[in-house]
Design a protein around this motif. Structure first.
Motif, PDB file in Angstrom:
ATOM      1  N   THR A   1       0.800  -1.227   0.000  1.00 37.37           N
ATOM      2  CA  THR A   1       0.000   0.000   0.000  1.00 37.37           C
ATOM      3  C   THR A   1       0.832   1.276   0.000  1.00 37.37           C
TER       4      THR A   1
ATOM      5  N   ALA B   1      -3.639  -2.499   4.592  1.00 40.95           N
ATOM      6  CA  ALA B   1      -2.282  -2.901   4.960  1.00 40.95           C
ATOM      7  C   ALA B   1      -1.790  -3.895   3.921  1.00 40.95           C
TER       8      ALA B   1
ATOM      9  N   CYS C   1      -1.053 -10.894   6.322  1.00 39.08           N
ATOM     10  CA  CYS C   1      -1.271  -9.451   6.408  1.00 39.08           C
ATOM     11  C   CYS C   1      -0.174  -8.831   7.257  1.00 39.08           C
ATOM     12  N   ASP C   2       0.229  -7.632   6.924  1.00 39.40           N
ATOM     13  CA  ASP C   2       1.232  -6.909   7.703  1.00 39.40           C
ATOM     14  C   ASP C   2       0.544  -5.981   8.687  1.00 39.40           C
ATOM     15  N   TYR C   3       0.936  -6.121   9.959  1.00 39.51           N
ATOM     16  CA  TYR C   3       0.464  -5.231  11.007  1.00 39.51           C
ATOM     17  C   TYR C   3       1.675  -4.622  11.688  1.00 39.51           C
TER      18      TYR C   3
ATOM     19  N   SER D   1       4.262  -9.582   9.929  1.00 42.48           N
ATOM     20  CA  SER D   1       3.339 -10.358   9.119  1.00 42.48           C
ATOM     21  C   SER D   1       2.629 -11.405   9.965  1.00 42.48           C
TER      22      SER D   1
END
Length: 255
Positions: free
Chosen positions: A98, A197, A213-215, A219
């Protein structure tokens, strides 16, 4: 006694904050002799003691992650460990970034810039290690094909010096010419509303999918129940981006 990732990080934190081992012993209720042994790499505490030290030093889990790394004998950052079990089983991955270039496709200096901004407490040696792990990862997965969606602004953002941006563009063009990587660029005037994200959708050899998903903490593999929503978000991102041929022309124009 060989230092461990935990002992190295603990010593660095004490040195940078000016907290003595005696003060830390008093704050944690742990013995000074044990703390001295852990700082010098003579052993590891029990996990509950590592949790106490992490909390007292306000490390928010960072020191605890180094403890896990030392205990498990794994020299990979904690946020990559789930991925390393998925990647060898994958034949393809769709990646939507993103803000920045996806990790698989980052050039060394681009990755270094991001790591230095995200992990200012790390030593130069640790940053170099993380950069090497990131930039060599795709080479270590020769059967993995990548379709990547990234914003054009990831390559034009003045936060990155011009020579770093140029290195990154050259790296993307090199991967595109390999036949393994397809790149779709989201035009500068557009914005990706979803996903919010970075997301990776792995297509596994057994026909199943795994989604990461990346937080803030790194990951995380998504639950199966979340797959439809995340896969749909990736499809929408692909629809917002230029076709591969037009994206390649944009990259060539940025050289």
């Amino acid at each position: 006694m060989a230092p461990t990732p935990f002992s190295e990080d603990l010593k660095r934190i004490l040195d940078s904050t000016g907290i003595s081992q005696t003060q830390l012993a008093a704050s944690t209720g742990l013995s000074l002799s044990s703390l001295n042994r852990w700082v010098t790499g003579g052993g590891l505490p029990r996990r509950e003691n590592a949790e106490v030290i992490d909390r007292v030093l306000a490390q928010e889990g960072r020191l605890l992650a180094r403890f896990d790394e030392s205990r498990d004998g794994v020299n990979l950052p904690p946020w990559t460990r789930d991925l390393t079990t998925v990647e060898p089983e994958a034949r393809a991955v769709d990646v939507v970034a993103t803000l920045h270039v996806p990790g698989y496709l980052q050039s060394p200096r681009y990755a270094e810039t991001l790591f230095r901004a995200a992990r200012p407490w790390d030593s130069r040696a640790e940053i170099d290690r993380l950069v090497q792990l990131r930039c060599q990862r795709l080479e270590q997965l020769p059967d993995l094909r990548v379709t990547a969606v990234l914003p054009e602004t990831a390559l034009t953002n003045s936060t990155f010096p011009a020579d770093v941006r140029a290195e990154q563009v050259a790296t993307l063009l090199s991967w595109a010419s390999s036949g393994r990587v397809t790149i779709h660029v989201v035009p500068a005037g557009a914005s990706l509303l979803v996903p919010i994200a970075p997301v990776m959708v792995f297509r596994l050899r057994n026909g199943e999918a795994a989604v990461s998903c990346d937080y803030a903490g790194g990951s995380v593999l998504a639950e199966t129940s979340e797959h439809p929503l995340l896969i749909a978000a990736v499809s929408r991102a692909l629809g917002s981006a230029h076709p591969a041929s037009q994206s390649l022309a944009i990259l060539e124009g940025l050289q």
